[in-house]
Design a protein around this motif. Structure first.
Motif, PDB file in Angstrom:
ATOM      1  N   ARG A  26       0.820  -1.256  -0.028  1.00  0.00           N
ATOM      2  CA  ARG A  26       0.088  -0.165  -0.048  1.00  0.00           C
ATOM      3  C   ARG A  26       0.840   1.189  -0.066  1.00  0.00           C
ATOM      4  N   ALA A  27       0.284   2.418  -0.650  1.00  0.00           N
ATOM      5  CA  ALA A  27       0.963   3.462  -0.465  1.00  0.00           C
ATOM      6  C   ALA A  27       0.394   4.435   0.562  1.00  0.00           C
ATOM      7  N   VAL A  28       1.245   4.922   1.376  1.00  0.00           N
ATOM      8  CA  VAL A  28       0.770   5.756   2.594  1.00  0.00           C
ATOM      9  C   VAL A  28       1.188   7.474   2.249  1.00  0.00           C
ATOM     10  N   PRO A  29       0.260   8.399   2.123  1.00  0.00           N
ATOM     11  CA  PRO A  29       0.671   9.670   2.078  1.00  0.00           C
ATOM     12  C   PRO A  29       1.577  10.160   3.177  1.00  0.00           C
ATOM     13  N   ARG A  46       4.797   9.509  -0.895  1.00  0.00           N
ATOM     14  CA  ARG A  46       4.319   8.281  -0.202  1.00  0.00           C
ATOM     15  C   ARG A  46       5.316   7.318  -0.100  1.00  0.00           C
ATOM     16  N   ALA A  47       4.946   6.668   1.326  1.00  0.00           N
ATOM     17  CA  ALA A  47       5.842   5.697   1.597  1.00  0.00           C
ATOM     18  C   ALA A  47       5.114   4.212   1.252  1.00  0.00           C
ATOM     19  N   ILE A  48       5.881   3.343   0.576  1.00  0.00           N
ATOM     20  CA  ILE A  48       5.387   2.125   0.091  1.00  0.00           C
ATOM     21  C   ILE A  48       5.626   1.170   1.445  1.00  0.00           C
ATOM     22  N   GLU A  49       4.259   0.540   1.670  1.00  0.00           N
ATOM     23  CA  GLU A  49       4.358  -0.323   3.147  1.00  0.00           C
ATOM     24  C   GLU A  49       3.988  -1.762   2.367  1.00  0.00           C
ATOM     25  N   GLU A  50       4.661  -2.920   2.922  1.00  0.00           N
ATOM     26  CA  GLU A  50       4.413  -4.154   2.770  1.00  0.00           C
ATOM     27  C   GLU A  50       3.924  -4.844   3.769  1.00  0.00           C
ATOM     28  N   TRP A  51       2.706  -5.773   3.755  1.00  0.00           N
ATOM     29  CA  TRP A  51       2.128  -6.469   4.835  1.00  0.00           C
ATOM     30  C   TRP A  51       3.158  -7.669   4.901  1.00  0.00           C
ATOM     31  N   ASP A  52       3.621  -7.960   6.128  1.00  0.00           N
ATOM     32  CA  ASP A  52       4.503  -9.261   6.376  1.00  0.00           C
ATOM     33  C   ASP A  52       3.563 -10.145   7.255  1.00  0.00           C
ATOM     34  N   GLY A  53       2.408 -10.228   7.252  1.00  0.00           N
ATOM     35  CA  GLY A  53       1.705 -11.043   7.965  1.00  0.00           C
ATOM     36  C   GLY A  53       1.064 -10.618   9.552  1.00  0.00           C
ATOM     37  N   THR A  54       1.973  -9.712   9.884  1.00  0.00           N
ATOM     38  CA  THR A  54       1.595  -9.220  11.315  1.00  0.00           C
ATOM     39  C   THR A  54       1.376  -7.621  11.540  1.00  0.00           C
ATOM     40  N   GLN A  55       2.489  -6.957  10.449  1.00  0.00           N
ATOM     41  CA  GLN A  55       2.560  -5.499  10.655  1.00  0.00           C
ATOM     42  C   GLN A  55       2.774  -4.979   9.079  1.00  0.00           C
ATOM     43  N   TRP A  56       2.677  -3.754   8.846  1.00  0.00           N
ATOM     44  CA  TRP A  56       3.064  -3.093   7.788  1.00  0.00           C
ATOM     45  C   TRP A  56       4.633  -2.447   7.937  1.00  0.00           C
ATOM     46  N   THR A  58       7.897  -0.486   6.172  1.00  0.00           N
ATOM     47  CA  THR A  58       7.930   0.444   5.120  1.00  0.00           C
ATOM     48  C   THR A  58       9.119  -0.248   4.404  1.00  0.00           C
ATOM     49  N   VAL A  59       9.151  -0.224   2.947  1.00  0.00           N
ATOM     50  CA  VAL A  59      10.119  -0.757   1.962  1.00  0.00           C
ATOM     51  C   VAL A  59      10.561   0.275   1.037  1.00  0.00           C
ATOM     52  N   GLY A  60       9.962   1.527   0.951  1.00  0.00           N
ATOM     53  CA  GLY A  60      10.545   2.609   0.135  1.00  0.00           C
ATOM     54  C   GLY A  60       9.752   3.614   0.173  1.00  0.00           C
ATOM     55  N   VAL A  61       9.941   4.771  -0.602  1.00  0.00           N
ATOM     56  CA  VAL A  61       9.420   6.236  -0.659  1.00  0.00           C
ATOM     57  C   VAL A  61       9.447   6.550  -2.109  1.00  0.00           C
ATOM     58  N   VAL A  62       8.161   7.010  -2.487  1.00  0.00           N
ATOM     59  CA  VAL A  62       8.136   7.381  -3.910  1.00  0.00           C
ATOM     60  C   VAL A  62       7.676   8.987  -3.956  1.00  0.00           C
ATOM     61  N   PRO A  63       7.881   9.575  -4.981  1.00  0.00           N
ATOM     62  CA  PRO A  63       7.800  11.018  -4.817  1.00  0.00           C
ATOM     63  C   PRO A  63       6.404  11.537  -4.953  1.00  0.00           C
ATOM     64  N   ASP A  64       5.317  10.740  -5.518  1.00  0.00           N
ATOM     65  CA  ASP A  64       4.098  11.467  -5.690  1.00  0.00           C
ATOM     66  C   ASP A  64       3.114  10.141  -5.823  1.00  0.00           C
ATOM     67  N   LEU A  65       1.972  10.429  -6.095  1.00  0.00           N
ATOM     68  CA  LEU A  65       0.723   9.484  -6.141  1.00  0.00           C
ATOM     69  C   LEU A  65       1.054   8.803  -7.674  1.00  0.00           C
ATOM     70  N   ALA A  66       1.376   9.385  -8.735  1.00  0.00           N
ATOM     71  CA  ALA A  66       1.775   8.597  -9.854  1.00  0.00           C
ATOM     72  C   ALA A  66       2.368   7.594  -9.564  1.00  0.00           C
ATOM     73  N   ALA A  67       3.942   7.813  -9.434  1.00  0.00           N
ATOM     74  CA  ALA A  67       4.909   6.787  -9.004  1.00  0.00           C
ATOM     75  C   ALA A  67       4.209   5.716  -7.993  1.00  0.00           C
ATOM     76  N   THR A  70       2.207   3.420 -10.157  1.00  0.00           N
ATOM     77  CA  THR A  70       3.153   2.874 -11.241  1.00  0.00           C
ATOM     78  C   THR A  70       3.780   1.543 -10.441  1.00  0.00           C
ATOM     79  N   LEU A  71       3.990   1.710  -9.356  1.00  0.00           N
ATOM     80  CA  LEU A  71       4.636   0.824  -8.774  1.00  0.00           C
ATOM     81  C   LEU A  71       3.758  -0.427  -8.078  1.00  0.00           C
ATOM     82  N   LEU A  72       2.525  -0.116  -7.575  1.00  0.00           N
ATOM     83  CA  LEU A  72       1.625  -0.840  -7.056  1.00  0.00           C
ATOM     84  C   LEU A  72       0.811  -1.558  -8.172  1.00  0.00           C
TER      85      LEU A  72
END
Length: 113
Positions: A26-29, A46-56, A58-67, A70-72
């Motif tokens: 997911r992308a979190v503003p 946006r911070a890109i977060e990944e669910w590992d089974g128990t918590q979100w 953070t795996v990276g940061v992208v500059p805006d909603l469009a990016a 594109t990633l998600l």
């Protein structure tokens, strides 16, 4: 978990359920204020977060909603159509009962004679 169910069976079902959701992203503003809809600040990073089974996590940061989109949601490749799906083109006219039009040889002089 019911009283009759063995703990090992419950743990197996729980692990299967968590495995289905593991890896979701997911992308979190990172803008000011509480999290709101993605459309509110499309230019905010946006911070890109990944669910590992128990918590979100953070795996990276992208500059805006469009990016982030594109990633998600990467574009899916178009499936190749089998050759047997290709049909010959229909003749002129409308509807499903199209026939080839008769050849037009010009005006007929049979009525004028």
């Amino acid at each position: 978990m019911s009283d009759e169910e063995p703990l090992a069976e419950w743990a197996r079902r729980r692990e299967e359920r968590q495995a289905k959701t593991r890896g979701r992203m997911r992308a979190v503003p990172l803008g000011s204020g509480p999290n709101r809809g993605a459309h509110v600040e499309p230019g905010a990073p946006r911070a890109i977060e990944e669910w590992d089974g128990t918590q979100w996590v953070t795996v990276g940061v992208v500059p805006d909603l469009a990016a982030a989109q594109t990633l998600l949601y990467p574009p899916q490749p178009e499936p190749e159509r089998p050759a047997e799906w290709d049909r010959p083109a229909l003749g002129p006219g409308r509807g499903r009962h199209r026939r080839t039009a008769p050849a037009d040889d010009g005006p007929s002089d049979t009525a004028a004679s």
